[in-house]
Design an enzyme around this catalytic site. Structure first.
Site, mmCIF file in Angstrom:
data_model
loop_
_atom_site.group_PDB
_atom_site.id
_atom_site.type_symbol
_atom_site.label_atom_id
_atom_site.label_comp_id
_atom_site.label_asym_id
_atom_site.label_seq_id
_atom_site.Cartn_x
_atom_site.Cartn_y
_atom_site.Cartn_z
ATOM 1 N N HIS A 192 -1.271 -4.870 -11.812
ATOM 2 C CA HIS A 192 -1.377 -3.422 -11.995
ATOM 3 C C HIS A 192 0.007 -2.794 -11.808
ATOM 4 O O HIS A 192 0.635 -2.400 -12.779
ATOM 5 C CB HIS A 192 -2.396 -2.852 -10.992
ATOM 6 C CG HIS A 192 -2.562 -1.372 -11.100
ATOM 7 N ND1 HIS A 192 -2.688 -0.567 -9.997
ATOM 8 C CD2 HIS A 192 -2.629 -0.551 -12.166
ATOM 9 C CE1 HIS A 192 -2.830 0.692 -10.386
ATOM 10 N NE2 HIS A 192 -2.793 0.717 -11.702
ATOM 11 N N HIS A 220 -3.517 -0.422 -4.517
ATOM 12 C CA HIS A 220 -4.547 0.300 -5.275
ATOM 13 C C HIS A 220 -5.850 -0.485 -5.365
ATOM 14 O O HIS A 220 -6.695 -0.210 -6.185
ATOM 15 C CB HIS A 220 -4.029 0.626 -6.677
ATOM 16 C CG HIS A 220 -2.660 1.256 -6.670
ATOM 17 N ND1 HIS A 220 -1.542 0.621 -7.162
ATOM 18 C CD2 HIS A 220 -2.235 2.427 -6.175
ATOM 19 C CE1 HIS A 220 -0.480 1.396 -6.986
ATOM 20 N NE2 HIS A 220 -0.874 2.494 -6.385
#
Lengths: 158, 826
Positions: free
Chosen positions: A88, A107
């Protein structure tokens, strides 16, 4: 390379010092690499000993170069290895040996170590790259990478 | 995956075409930058359009393009290009962050070498057991002839349409205006329904009637909230970057300095707290705990259908404690006493109804309304979405939340707001029919009418009614039967000219119960199996498109590639159809009717924007409002991915200036200008649902998994989501799974009186015993098949989240069971 836009967003506590983590991962046995037998340009590299990982359950190494931290784990009775940079935003993912999964502290993306790094949940657009390894005389030899490592346009630099 | 192809990405060279793209998926509307360059050319690792030195490993949170962020396309000039779409570091919405959905936008582009290759490319007309590719002239002429016959002989209300009314991909101000103008001004039908529901209604009638628009704050304000109160929503998965980039910051104390700056002098400024109301444990909740610590996260694990009682209990207790905004209530609201009396409920009773402990209700009330250490009123942002909107009774569900917001003045102030979280972006600007639309209580449930044999023609435009409506299986069966009647008539007239064919179609509809189906979409779906005419549409990145996100931020998402084949923006498809009908009226000398179909002389989507959003102002129902006329493509382009927040205030030095937060002056959208409390008694369980609960074993809730978007049209064609979720997962509690002999990966049939679906079992503590959770929106296992025909009589919004079903274990499909992870997602 400029830092992410707002330092007001230099935010998630867990992300603090992440570059240090990436750099600190030791380049295990880096000297024992071979120019021979490469696969699509990847060098074969001895990254550890199978007998050791069978006891410890996991082992950190770098591949294909010192800037790419990876981890080998024992799952499904075999050694599997993955990049430790989240696909990510590149934070270092943490291994949960009970769940046999990696979790990103930034995250919260999670990847299944028993299923080729498939994203269990999260915000990445890719599974975690798998480091292809083989065992020869107890040596764990990395010989390729399946998937683009975070932060690169090519897994093999230069 | 083979590693010969996915360990290297091309880089855009300096000078590559660069455009601003707004994410086509969720309401957050993140900013992206797209680059396009001819195949065969490339930037180098050191010198490229990104300005990043890729000879070095990039640090975390840096600029990078993953595999899904690059694609290759062939434009209409026949040349091949590479396209890269990456999150924009300079966009205030997402600051360089992507979600699992938006990050895959490049992969959604039409490419001959990926699963997007089946995009609809040209218009098609049914004939010889198939849809056949044809010209725009041929297809519009046939459709126009049938539609004209219906308008002339039976009236426009016999033409039903079900279409998007929103922004983002498959929507946008250009396209809602184009389609709205076609149906409401030109055809003048009132038989309309919206893409994911069976009537033409708002999902938030209640809050609007109470004087509060549903998107009244900004994402920045939620960074400043003392408490974020989330009801019936799972934002980590469905509004990801709002949660990750804005709320996370607040929950971790990263915005305390900003709070000190924005709050009143001497006001307490601490890390935010968050409350969730959800029958499930979701990833939003567990991630919030990871961010804020368990003491700052409160999960009210509510019994399904009892949200109104919880809101009323919070209302009653806050009032009892004297924590309500007394001065504000006196000066700026109406109907307080009546509502307080009608909604009064004891905590003990509320606890029994909702299953939430009295102490947790008290704790929630104090987080929402108890004065802070400094004595100031807390700043609470209240957010709700489909768990409420698609709950037991839409009107009261939404109203009870808005009551709480007015009670605590959680609107208009810094750090507050009472908003829907939203699904897709917004993009509404449409005229009304000359007669006006029926009031919300008299709306027609279009899908049910069509299933029962009403209407002669049906447009399914940019939506999949068979996945997104009530009693999906019955609807699909009925439409297929009615479509086949028309197909038979068409087959009897092979080789006929369009007038003869149109006549045969019309007669099959008028006298034999047929239904003329027109499909407009970007991919083939079940609609293609029932369509007689099909038009291919363009989508995000293939056209210039304006939309508004969940904080009313309007951006111009620019065109970077050509749409496949001869596909067009929806607004121009609407224009083609209108112009074809106009030409038929002209030919027969009917100037009055021809005039009705005028005003579609658009060459580009910008023409439609200038006619609609920027052209109508206060004349139409437009999210741009009276000052929408200040907007233009050039000005929006100048504001880039940060755009402007509606309503636009002014143009200053060539820049559009907007509005961060609404109702700062306490003037609300009612006749009196005062916010209106509404009595909200707890709605009873609808009869249809109760019947299913009596007959079937499990309560069935539904919702989203983060990788899958809407009806899974793009996402089912992408490598990662399609492997992760080959069919809809059914979350089941370990205790129930054990009792039923069900393991992870087992294929299970769920069935009730309305229909059945096959799903894959996912054993998890996320759901309670007796309750199942099924992912919504999968055409290959559509949860709607189990949904009853109940709609809120006051708004005609369905209770998608509530039905019951029993299960039957089918067995295992190894390709499903072995290729998807079943590890805990919470």
């Amino acid at each position: 390379m400029k830092e992410p836009q707002s330092s007001r967003r230099g935010f998630l506590k867990a992300a603090a010092g992440m570059t240090a983590v990436a750099a600190a991962a030791p380049a295990l046995l880096a000297s024992q690499s071979s120019k021979n037998g490469n696969f699509y340009g990847y060098e074969e590299k001895v990254v550890g000993l199978a007998s050791k990982i069978k006891g410890a359950g996991e082992m950190d190494f770098n591949y294909p170069d010192v800037d790419s931290p990876c981890k080998a784990v024992m799952v499904n009775g075999q050694i599997k290895a993955y990049s430790l940079l989240c696909t990510h935003k590149g934070c270092p993912i943490m291994y949960n040996a009970t769940k046999k999964a990696f979790r990103c502290p930034c995250h919260f993306s999670e990847f299944d170590a028993q299923l080729d790094g498939q994203m269990i949940i999260g915000q990445a657009t890719e599974n975690i790259p798998e480091i292809l390894v083989k065992i020869e005389d107890d040596k764990i030899i990395a010989y390729g990478v399946n998937g683009l490592i975070y932060g690169r346009e090519s897994n093999i630099k230069g | 995956m083979g590693f010969s192809i996915n360990d290297k990405r091309p880089l855009p060279p300096v000078g590559a075409t660069k455009k601003n793209i707004t994410c086509e998926f969720c309401i957050v509307g993140c900013g992206y930058t797209a680059y396009k360059w001819p195949k065969g050319t490339s930037g180098s690792d050191k010198r490229n359009a990104l300005g990043v030195d890729f000879s070095k490993q990039q640090p975390a949170l840096g600029v990078w393009a993953s595999e899904q962020m690059v694609n290759s396309v062939i434009d209409r000039d026949g040349k091949e290009y590479n396209v890269m779409v990456i999150p924009d570091q300079n966009c205030v919405v997402n600051l360089g962050q992507n979600s699992a959905r938006g990050g895959a936008m490049a992969a959604t582009l039409y490419s001959k070498s990926t699963f997007t290759r089946d995009r609809l490319k040209d218009p098609q007309v049914y004939g010889g057991n198939n849809l056949n590719r044809t010209t725009w002239g041929d297809a519009t002429d046939l459709a126009a002839r049938v539609l004209k016959k219906i308008i002339d002989n039976d009236g426009p209300d016999q033409i039903a349409f079900k279409a998007f009314d929103h922004g983002g991909g498959g929507g946008g101000y250009e396209n809602t205006w184009g389609t709205g103008k076609l149906f409401f001004k030109a055809i003048q039908t009132r038989s309309a329904a919206i893409h994911n529901r069976p009537a033409y209604n708002s999902e938030v009638h209640a809050t609007r009637e109470m004087g509060i628009g549903e998107l009244n704050t900004s994402y920045y304000d939620t960074e400043l909230s003392d408490t974020i109160f989330v009801i019936g929503a799972n934002p980590y998965e469905t509004q990801s970057n709002l949660f990750i980039m804005h709320w996370a910051q607040n929950l971790q104390g990263g915005t305390i300095d900003a709070k000190k700056k924005e709050f009143d002098r001497g006001e307490t400024a601490e890390s935010g707290k968050i409350i969730f109301v959800d029958p499930r444990v979701t990833s939003s909740i567990t991630n919030a705990v990871a961010l804020a610590g368990k003491d700052n996260v409160l999960h009210l694990r509510i019994k399904p259908g009892t949200d109104v009682t919880l809101m009323n209990a919070l209302f009653t207790y806050i009032h009892e404690k004297g924590w309500e905004a007394k001065d504000f209530i006196k000066k700026h609201t109406e109907n307080f006493k009546k509502t307080a009396n009608a909604n009064a409920v004891s905590l003990r009773k509320a606890s029994k109804v909702t299953g939430i402990s009295v102490s947790d209700i008290k704790k929630a009330a104090s987080w929402i309304a108890k004065p802070k250490k400094s004595g100031h009123r807390p700043r609470t942002a209240i957010y709700y979405e489909k768990g409420i909107i698609w709950g037991i009774k839409n009107y009261e569900n939404v109203a009870s939340i808005a009551n709480l917001a007015i009670l605590t003045q959680s609107v208009g102030r810094v750090g507050t707001g009472v908003c829907r979280l939203g699904g897709h972006q917004e993009g509404y600007v449409r005229p009304e029919t000359p007669e006006g639309m029926p009031g919300r209580k008299n709306l027609v449930v279009i899908d049910a009418e069509a299933a029962e044999g009403n209407y002669l023609a049906f447009f399914a435009w940019g939506c999949n009614p068979f996945v997104d409506s009530i009693m999906g299986e019955r609807l699909a069966t009925s439409i297929k039967r009615r479509s086949d009647i028309v197909k038979k008539a068409m087959s009897r007239n092979i080789g006929a000219d369009n007038e003869t064919m149109a006549d045969a179609i019309y007669r099959a509809c008028k006298y034999d119960g047929g239904l003329f189906m027109i499909d407009i979409d970007i991919y083939p779906t079940f609609k293609s199996e029932v369509a007689h005419v099909e038009f291919p549409a363009a989508t995000t990145m293939e056209m210039n498109l304006t939309s508004m996100n969940g904080e009313r931020r309007v951006r111009l998402s620019e065109k970077i590639v050509d749409a496949p084949g001869t596909a067009k923006p929806d607004c121009l498809i609407a224009a083609e159809i209108a112009n074809a009908i106009k030409s038929l009226y002209k030919k027969e000398g009917n100037t009055k009717m021809a005039k009705r179909f005028e005003g579609f002389n658009w060459k580009t989507e910008e023409d439609a924007f200038n006619d609609g959003f920027a052209g109508q102002g206060a004349k139409m129902d437009s999210q741009g409002g009276p000052t929408g006329v200040l907007a233009s493509y050039d000005l929006l382009r100048a504001n880039g991915n940060n755009g402007v927040q509606n309503p636009i205030k002014k143009v200053s030095n060539g820049k559009l200036v907007g509005t961060r937060r609404l109702y700062t002056d306490n003037k609300f959208g009612t006749k009196s200008g005062k916010a209106m409390f509404q009595p909200t008694p707890q709605p009873p369980m609808p009869r249809q649902v109760k019947n299913q609960m009596k007959k079937y074993e499990f309560w069935v809730n539904s919702g989203r998994v983060n990788e899958v978007w809407q009806s899974n049209y793009h996402t089912s064609r992408l490598p990662m989501p399609s492997t992760r979720w080959p069919i809809a997962p059914m979350e089941i509690n370990p205790k129930d799974a054990h009792a039923k002999g069900i393991s992870n990966g087992d294929l299970v049939m769920l069935h009730n009186d309305y229909g059945s679906i096959r799903v894959v079992a996912y054993v998890t503590d996320s759901t309670r015993s007796g309750e199942l959770f099924v992912a919504f929106g999968f055409p290959n296992s559509p949860l709607n098949n189990l949904v009853t025909d109940f709609v809120d009589p006051d708004t005609k919004i369905p209770f998608y989240k509530g039905t019951a079903a029993s299960m039957r274990k089918i067995g295992r499909v190894e390709d499903i069971a072995n290729t998807m992870s079943f590890k805990s997602r919470i």
